[in-house]
Every structure is written in C-alpha cells, then in structure tokens.
Scaffold this active site. Structure first.
Site: not given
Length: 85
Positions: A15-16
């Site tokens: 993620h991110a």
C-alpha cells in the site's frame, strides 16, 4: 510465462509508498506485467489503483508475471521491491 511468488513483508503490505515504488518500477518495463494473489485474477502491475485494490497485507503471497525479453530481470526487481520491509 515467467513468474515470481513473493511474500510481502512490509508492515503496511503493498500500500501507499511500497505500491508506488512497485508501480514506478513496473512502468519502466517494456512488457505487460501482472500481479495477483494466488487463485485470484491478475491485475495490471502498472496501475496504482489496481495494486491498491488488491489489498495486499503483510505476510500475504503475490504472484508477479511478465513475458518477453528481459522478463526475468524485471521480475527479479519487482520481487525485491514487493519482498522488502
């Protein structure tokens, strides 16, 4: 088709920031690259939205595939990114 199975070890999963790093590397590849959780449909590894939609958590396995000249090198790089803390 060459593939790599990788356990995602980052605390935040894929993620991110880890996802953005992964996508930046995939975009540089001259071939189509896909990523999937085992048993699920693959998604385009060059799309941040599709990567985030996979919802890959820490300690989950992903399968990265690519086909074409240089696929093994690309897969090794992407596997290193996905498997980095």
């Amino acid at each position: 088709m060459p593939e790599r199975k990788v356990t995602v070890v980052a605390e935040v999963g894929l993620h991110a920031r880890p996802a953005a790093t992964f996508v930046r590397a995939a975009v540089k590849a001259p071939m189509d690259v896909s990523i999937a959780k085992p048993g699920r449909d693959p998604v385009n590894a060059k799309s941040i939205l599709q990567i985030l939609a996979l919802d890959v958590q820490q300690d989950e396995v992903v399968v990265i595939k690519a086909e074409g000249d240089g696929a093994d090198t690309v897969l090794d790089e992407l596997a290193k990114i996905a498997g980095s803390p």
